[in-house]
Design an enzyme around this catalytic site. Sequence first.
Site, PDB file in Angstrom:
ATOM      1  N   ARG A 105       0.820  -1.218   0.000  1.00  0.00           N
ATOM      2  CA  ARG A 105       0.000   0.000   0.000  1.00  0.00           C
ATOM      3  C   ARG A 105       0.852   1.266   0.000  1.00  0.00           C
ATOM      4  O   ARG A 105       0.376   2.333  -0.349  1.00  0.00           O
ATOM      5  CB  ARG A 105      -0.915   0.008   1.232  1.00  0.00           C
ATOM      6  CG  ARG A 105      -1.959  -1.076   1.228  1.00  0.00           C
ATOM      7  CD  ARG A 105      -2.661  -1.169   2.564  1.00  0.00           C
ATOM      8  NE  ARG A 105      -3.447   0.009   2.863  1.00  0.00           N
ATOM      9  CZ  ARG A 105      -4.743   0.140   2.608  1.00  0.00           C
ATOM     10  NH1 ARG A 105      -5.397  -0.832   2.009  1.00  0.00           N
ATOM     11  NH2 ARG A 105      -5.390   1.238   2.943  1.00  0.00           N
TER      12      ARG A 105
ATOM     13  N   TRP B  36       1.747   6.462   6.336  1.00  0.00           N
ATOM     14  CA  TRP B  36       2.141   7.281   5.194  1.00  0.00           C
ATOM     15  C   TRP B  36       1.910   8.723   5.630  1.00  0.00           C
ATOM     16  O   TRP B  36       0.788   9.129   5.865  1.00  0.00           O
ATOM     17  CB  TRP B  36       1.294   6.912   3.979  1.00  0.00           C
ATOM     18  CG  TRP B  36       1.720   7.525   2.691  1.00  0.00           C
ATOM     19  CD1 TRP B  36       2.652   7.050   1.821  1.00  0.00           C
ATOM     20  CD2 TRP B  36       1.187   8.714   2.092  1.00  0.00           C
ATOM     21  NE1 TRP B  36       2.741   7.872   0.723  1.00  0.00           N
ATOM     22  CE2 TRP B  36       1.861   8.903   0.860  1.00  0.00           C
ATOM     23  CE3 TRP B  36       0.222   9.649   2.463  1.00  0.00           C
ATOM     24  CZ2 TRP B  36       1.588   9.970   0.012  1.00  0.00           C
ATOM     25  CZ3 TRP B  36      -0.046  10.717   1.627  1.00  0.00           C
ATOM     26  CH2 TRP B  36       0.634  10.867   0.413  1.00  0.00           C
TER      27      TRP B  36
END
Length: 615
Positions: free
Chosen positions: A27, A75
């Site tokens: 991801r 992230w």
Amino acid sequence: MCGIIAVLAERNVTDILLAGLYRLEYRGYDSAGLAVLTARQRLRCIKRTGKVANLERALEKKTLTGQIGIAHTRWATHGAVTTENAHPHHSNDSISVVHNGIIENDAVLRKELIAAHYQFASDTDSEVIGHLIHYYLRQQSESGTDTNLFTAVNQCIERLKGAYAFVVISTKHPRQIIGVRKGSPLVLGNGINELYLASDVQALRQVTDRFTYLEEDDVIHIKGDAYTITNPHEQDLQRPVVHISTDDGASGKGNFRHYMVKEIFEQPSAIRATLQKRISDRQLSLPTPDNALNDLLEQVRHIHIVSCGTSYHAGLVARHWLEELSDYPCTVEIASEYRYRPYSLQEGTLLLLVSQSGETADTLACLRDSKKKDYLSRIVVCNVAESSMAREADILLLTNAGPEFGVASTKAFTSQLIVLLLLVVNLVRNQHFPAKKERALIKDLQRLPQLLERILQLDETIQNMAHGLRDTNNALFVGRGMYYPIALEGALKMKEISYIHAEAFPAGELKHGPLALVEPTMPVIALMPNNRLRDKMRSNLREIMARGGHLYIFSDRKSKISGDNICELVLPTTHEILLPILYTIPLQLLAYHVAVLKGTDIDQPRNLAKSVTVE
């Protein structure tokens, strides 16, 4: 983007959490961490920047044992990539939270919580969640009532603005996990005497094949080996358990060095899977429940295509197909722009949304916003059957490309093109696409996987071409007509994984600015099919040669351009409508081999994520 996993079991959960984090690596992320609740009801946590492997090495030096835990791959959105900003985040050593998404009013909440004597250890928006839940638990305790984690979480939700999913555990409530979904995916895994939460089923495939997909505004409360799902009004909800039996072997790299190149080479089989049950000797079809699509297409007068990134490029190609084959008005919009601007909506407008993951935040928001407008219907093209967009669409058209783990999309893109082409043919069949033409296209579609295999056999040649771009910092891509979107996609792949600054332009626009960039150190990648614009394209390329540009020409016939700074690759030919798909493959391979030469992180390029679940 960020990944969540949580486990409540009757065994040590550390290995399950770590395995889940590894399975979420595709991801995209920049740090990772996990927290477990020990037998003595203490929270123990380890966090590291960089890869999950860094976290695993830290765990080898410091044993964490517990039957309940949460973990996360981050992230960065708020705050730099630091250990302090990595998840999980804690409040007063009693609350631990992992969070995906963005809390838009975090500055206001942070100010209030600091005034209430809470200390912040990070720059993230996520930390306010843990402190806010602790604040409401403290209020319960001070009022003399037993603390209730579920109630505190619901009070917290009422204060939060934004799109998010989060999971919380508490030392005061040792056999409980609470998860919240609002704008970011969250799924329950049903095991044997144990339960799991994750942002993605891939994180849990090693422990279960039974899943319950949470829907928007769901709150799940796990207690022991049971759970309840409620809405914001605390009304109990029933969500089905879905059995996923797909072979998980697709998640391995096999004999390939990277997922990306494996998925490039899987495109012939992905195209076959996309065409399965949709192609016969005489007709191309897109079967849907109750024949809903065929009934709908007769009413279409206008088409709005909305998507992001690679899927946006697929939409641009589809617009060209529509314009080539019909007179239907079609607009193609970037979702992050479309959702925030006024636009006219005429009677009979079809909204077509394209997303690889089905969770792309801006495209999903466009789908949800569209429910307030008078669209004829909302069709979603995506690759994940249980995604949010797939479940909320009026009509779903699956690409069937199989799991894609490389952040830079390859087989999902070409499969999207196939589905969009089938949709275009079904839309224009009666008025603009006679049966004879359709049968000719069918024959070429049936041969398409073999043609892709022939192009893949040129891999070594393309690898040699890549050496010419190894030391460049910039590259231009040019094409005309429906090959301009393919040039855009080629430039995107180059910048995504090699970090070369790459831009694409319509070749006819060179004299309107881009030609100023051309010099001997500037490589120009040109798409030059044998079509009605070939002579125009040849003239454009000669303008580049006259300024010393280094040309890389992809063509289905010799370009008849000679010179010292020319590298040319001749591709097989097919039906003109299908040629953009063929031209995609060598651009993917070129970007891949340049990235290999540069030594970049190809499957998980910096700053990027596979599923963009925040704005």
